[in-house]
Design an enzyme around this catalytic site. Structure first.
Site, mmCIF file in Angstrom:
data_model
loop_
_atom_site.group_PDB
_atom_site.id
_atom_site.type_symbol
_atom_site.label_atom_id
_atom_site.label_comp_id
_atom_site.label_asym_id
_atom_site.label_seq_id
_atom_site.Cartn_x
_atom_site.Cartn_y
_atom_site.Cartn_z
ATOM 1 N N CYS A 47 0.859 -1.192 0.000
ATOM 2 C CA CYS A 47 0.000 0.000 0.000
ATOM 3 C C CYS A 47 0.890 1.234 0.000
ATOM 4 O O CYS A 47 2.011 1.190 0.487
ATOM 5 C CB CYS A 47 -0.881 -0.028 1.250
ATOM 6 S SG CYS A 47 -1.867 1.460 1.530
ATOM 7 N N CYS A 174 -6.605 -3.625 4.041
ATOM 8 C CA CYS A 174 -6.467 -2.162 3.914
ATOM 9 C C CYS A 174 -7.145 -1.635 2.663
ATOM 10 O O CYS A 174 -8.269 -1.163 2.731
ATOM 11 C CB CYS A 174 -5.025 -1.662 3.954
ATOM 12 S SG CYS A 174 -5.019 0.147 3.792
#
Ligand code: CND
Ligand code: ZN
Ligand code: ZN
Length: 375
Positions: A47, A174
């Site tokens: 991420c 996430c």
């Protein structure tokens, strides 16, 4: 032979200091203490928040093991752990849910008071379970998943459907949940709304999916990398614009595109202060809402005209899509399993764990949406 109660030696990607590549080294992972869980990581997505630490934009303690978007199997549990057991398939939670603090008890809250997102980099007792040649290594965002084994607090792990594919559902840890929830939980986009999504990476594309699921009739994708546009359209963007194609500021372009009204909802999913203000200025001056999803640089300050808010706009942030993590993650995995949404288009690359630096290069070059590391 059982590893429970013993120190495990395994490979981890350690970041010694900002702006350097990760080194894959053998670390020692101590057994979980009371209320902690040791997890064998199966997959971990990359991420941009991890890269914000590498770039130095997000300040943390060093050395550190990054990674916060993973799926794994419980290897062993410490005393008093009741919600998971060895062998369970799980997703680590970068926003924990203790269930008893004032935020967890508040119907609107999701930032549990037990959270240690970017602060100490240590477990609740002030120590780390990771060492390299006897020296402690910090953990990241209550999770640290760029390692074959990690230890998290029981509040930071959710048991999921044992048949869920780990190379996909790690994104529920996430990127997907953060973006999708920003639209449906934090903004509460209504049917027929017009939305603008600034930044069409893994998180921004998930915002697009959330806006579409909420019934938005117009979803305008905004990105300086036009290569992101085809996928944004595939996932629900009705149009895509590149700020570099216009002489005017992008908020003025968005007003032009909406007959001078501005959008109902705007989302900043990049992590830059200039685009945070541009996104705010793009929504309707009276009833528009702008949601900050991108992680702001640690040292940043904002200067903006109070007129932007005075006439009624709402400006809010959204962490992990506003979800109460431990309750919601198993449900989101179940929703994925019954095809309520897709994750496949977000996963552009799968790489072996030891190619982690290559995965980060792809992200920085704008060539990947999500790279998933396989352990
Ligand atoms: P990623 O880097 O994949 O996407 C960002 C996108 O923004 C890219 O497509 C860029 O081309 C685009 N972009 C860059 N600069 C500009 C600009 N000036 N104008 C328009 N577009 C631009 O990142 P990601 O999708 O993995 O993450 C996005 C942000 O979300 C990032 O800041 C990350 O740290 C943050 C985030 C927040 C949370 C949370 O809980 N709020 C959780 N994880 C990640
Ligand atoms: Zn993230
Ligand atoms: Zn709590």
């Amino acid at each position: 032979m059982s590893t429970a109660g013993k120190v495990i030696k395994c490979k981890a990607a350690v970041l010694w200091e900002p702006k350097k590549p990760f080194s894959i080294v053998e670390i020692e992972v101590a057994p979980p203490k009371a209320h902690e869980v040791r997890i064998k990581i199966l997959t971990s997505g990359i991420c941009r928040s991890d890269d914000h630490v590498v770039s130095g934009a997000l300040k943390t303690k060093f050395p550190i093991i990054l990674g916060h978007e993973a799926a794994g199997i419980v290897e062993s549990v410490g005393e008093g752990v009741t919600s998971v057991k060895p062998g369970d398939k799980v997703i680590p939670l970068f926003v924990p849910q203790c269930g008893v603090c004032s935020t967890c008890l508040h119907p609107k809250g999701n930032l549990c008071k037990k959270s240690d997102i970017f602060t100490t980099g240590l477990m609740a007792d002030g120590t780390s379970r990771f060492t390299y040649e006897g020296k402690p290594i910090h953990n990241f965002a209550n999770t640290s998943t760029f390692t074959e084994y990690t230890v998290v607090h029981e509040n930071s792990v959710a048991k999921i459907d044992p048949v869920a594919p780990p190379e996909k559902v790690c994104l529920i840890g996430c990127g997907f949940s953060t973006g999708y929830g920003a639209a449906i939980m934090s903004a509460k986009v209504e049917p027929g709304s017009t939305c603008a999504v600034f930044g069409l990476g893994g998180v921004g594309l998930s915002v697009v999916m959330g806006c579409k699921a909420a019934g938005a009739s117009r979803i305008i994708g905004v990105d300086i990398n036009k290569d992101k546009f085809p996928k944004a359209r595939e996932l629900g963007a009705t149009e895509c614009i590149n700020p570099l194609d216009f002489k005017k500021p992008i908020n003025e372009v968005l007003f032009d595109l909406t007959g001078g009204e501005g959008v109902d909802y705007s989302f900043e999913v990049i992590g830059r202060t200039d685009t945070m203000i541009a996104a705010l200025a793009s929504c309707h001056m009276n009833y528009g809402t702008s949601v900050m999803v991108g992680v702001p640089p640690s040292a940043a300050q904002l200067t903006f005209s109070p007129q932007l808010l005075f006439a009624g706009r709402t400006w809010k942030g959204s962490l992990f899509g506003g979800w109460k993590s431990k309750d919601s993650v198993p449900q989101l995995v179940s929703d994925f399993m019954v095809k309520k949404f897709t994750l496949d288009p977000l996963i552009t690359h799968t790489l072996p764990f030891d190619k982690i630096n290559e995965g980060f290069e792809l992200l920085r070059a704008g060539k990947s949406i999500r790279s998933v590391l396989l352990f």
